[in-house]
Design an enzyme around this catalytic site. Structure first.
Site, mmCIF file in Angstrom:
data_model
loop_
_atom_site.group_PDB
_atom_site.id
_atom_site.type_symbol
_atom_site.label_atom_id
_atom_site.label_comp_id
_atom_site.label_asym_id
_atom_site.label_seq_id
_atom_site.Cartn_x
_atom_site.Cartn_y
_atom_site.Cartn_z
ATOM 1 C CE1 TYR A 104 -3.222 -2.764 0.004
ATOM 2 C CE2 TYR A 104 -4.003 -2.027 2.135
ATOM 3 C CZ TYR A 104 -4.129 -2.866 1.042
ATOM 4 O OH TYR A 104 -5.142 -3.784 0.992
ATOM 5 C CE LYS A 106 0.314 -17.419 -2.625
ATOM 6 N NZ LYS A 106 -0.535 -18.615 -2.599
ATOM 7 C CG ASP A 160 -3.193 -19.750 -0.733
ATOM 8 O OD1 ASP A 160 -2.455 -19.616 0.262
ATOM 9 O OD2 ASP A 160 -2.865 -20.432 -1.722
ATOM 10 C CG ASP A 216 -7.594 -3.935 3.556
ATOM 11 O OD1 ASP A 216 -8.646 -3.850 4.209
ATOM 12 O OD2 ASP A 216 -7.354 -3.236 2.553
ATOM 13 C CG ASP A 221 -13.010 -5.714 5.782
ATOM 14 O OD1 ASP A 221 -12.723 -5.234 6.895
ATOM 15 O OD2 ASP A 221 -13.365 -5.023 4.812
#
Ligand code: NAD
Length: 356
Positions: free
Chosen positions: A138, A188, A220, A244, A248
């Site tokens: 980000y 990852k 994943d 993020d 959620d």
């Protein structure tokens, strides 16, 4: 201890008022706190032309902790980007260097029906997600969209330094130490070097926390496990982008957005505490908003910034008892329970605190 109260927009003032009543209750009982209101978001734009005015900046810097309602509203949607309420939120997080985002995801047994998952899958759910907030793809550079060989190409940079990973790992290990002693780090590493470093540094940090059991999971798989068997997790720690998405996803396991608090901390445990929901303009001013996420955010503030574990759990128990007694705001109402408004919900929690 100075607390800045930034009620913000929409339902913000209604819900923060209820959390303020709870804090004032403990002040009457001897907790040494000072509460000072300030403007952030749309209300600050209305009053000063800026979403994060200098007076609020000064207040935020001086305060030991900040309790925020929510910011935003349709009337601000056409303002230039830098004047929008959400910019105030980004600016205050940056100003205070709040790099650790903590989101507890707790499913109260009384609200098990609100989840879209089967009751047996979500029963007893109690996870803490620790998300790094100031690094990763980000913010990484270079970034942009440019022409290469006759076509547009978009690119971003996933980047973490050892020190950035180490400081968030310490926050997560300490949080796990206060809870059930299990930490799952999500990365990852099978494809991204950046997250190979993440895994290495988290593993290295584990030596300082012999009482915490560390495990690793690819993102994943973590996304899948959160809906398959969320009960396996105690604390999860991950980078900004994965966090993020996963936070959620995890918050939706409970099905009740009005119940979930959050904290964003700096390296001295100064923090900004806020419900995870927005300003809910559709119900603002109607006295029906659920104040519990904000009240629980105040409890987190007492736990993480002020080390008042006992007061924090008293508040959490009072909320739990209120639900057990059947009181519900409209967003969590079910047939057979007692529907109350924002103020009455505050009354119930306060009564349960007083009658303990
Ligand atoms: P929202 O979270 O405000 O509302 C989504 C839905 O949930 C609405 O139906 C709302 O009525 C309901 N809801 C939310 N909180 C509730 C509560 N405490 N009690 C009962 N019901 C509640 O999300 P949105 O509608 O997408 O966004 C509205 C505004 O809030 C936008 O301007 C957005 O930018 C802003 N926003 C702010 C924050 C923040 O301040 N941290 C976060 C998200 C969205």
């Amino acid at each position: 201890m100075k607390i800045a109260l930034l009620a913000g927009d929409g339902i913000g003032p209604e819900i923060v008022a209820q959390a303020e009543r709870i804090l004032l209750h403990f002040r009457r009982e001897g907790l040494k706190i000072e509460l000072e209101p300030g403007l952030l978001g749309g209300c600050a734009v209305d009053a000063t032309g800026e979403p994060f005015p200098d007076t609020t900046r000064k207040l935020a810097v001086e305060a030991d902790a900040i309790l925020l309602g929510a910011v935003g509203g349709v009337q601000y949607d056409n303002l230039p980007r830098e004047k929008r309420p959400e910019q105030g939120l980004l600016a205050i997080r940056k100003e205070l260097n709040l790099f650790a985002n903590l989101r507890p995801v707790v499913l109260y047994p009384e609200l098990a029906n609100a989840s879209t998952l089967k009751q047996e899958v979500v029963a007893g759910l109690d996870i803490l997600i620790v998300r790094e907030l100031t690094g990763d793809i980000y913010f990484g550079k270079p970034r942009g969209i440019e022409f290469r060989e006759g076509q547009k190409v978009g690119f971003n940079t996933m980047i973490y330094s050892e020190s950035e990973i180490r400081r968030i790992a310490h926050v997560a290990f300490q949080a796990a130490g206060r809870r059930n002693g299990r930490l799952c780090s999500v990365d990852k590493m099978n494809v991204l070097e950046c997250t190979q470093l993440w895994r290495d540094v988290v593993t290295e940090t584990a030596q300082f926390y012999p009482d915490v059991t560390l495990s690793h999971m690819l993102v994943d798989n973590a996304a899948m496990q959160l809906v398959r068997n969320p009960g396996q997790f105690d604390v999860m720690v991950t980078g900004n982008m994965f966090g993020d998405i996963l936070s959620d996803e995890a918050s939706m396991l409970t099905g009740s957005i009005g119940m979930l608090p959050s904290a964003s901390l700096d390296d001295k445990n100064k923090g900004l505490y806020e419900p995870i929901h927005g300003s809910a303009p559709d119900i603002a001013g109607k006295g029906v908003a659920n104040p519990l996420a904000t009240i629980l955010s105040a409890a987190m503030m007492l736990r993480y910034s002020f080390n008042e574990e006992s007061i924090a759990s008293q508040i959490e128990h009072a909320v739990q008892k209120t639900l057990e007694q059947g009181y519900r705001t409209a967003d969590i109402y079910e047939t057979g329970t007692k529907k109350v408004g924002t103020l009455e919900m505050g009354d119930c929690v306060l009564e349960n605190l007083q009658s303990r």
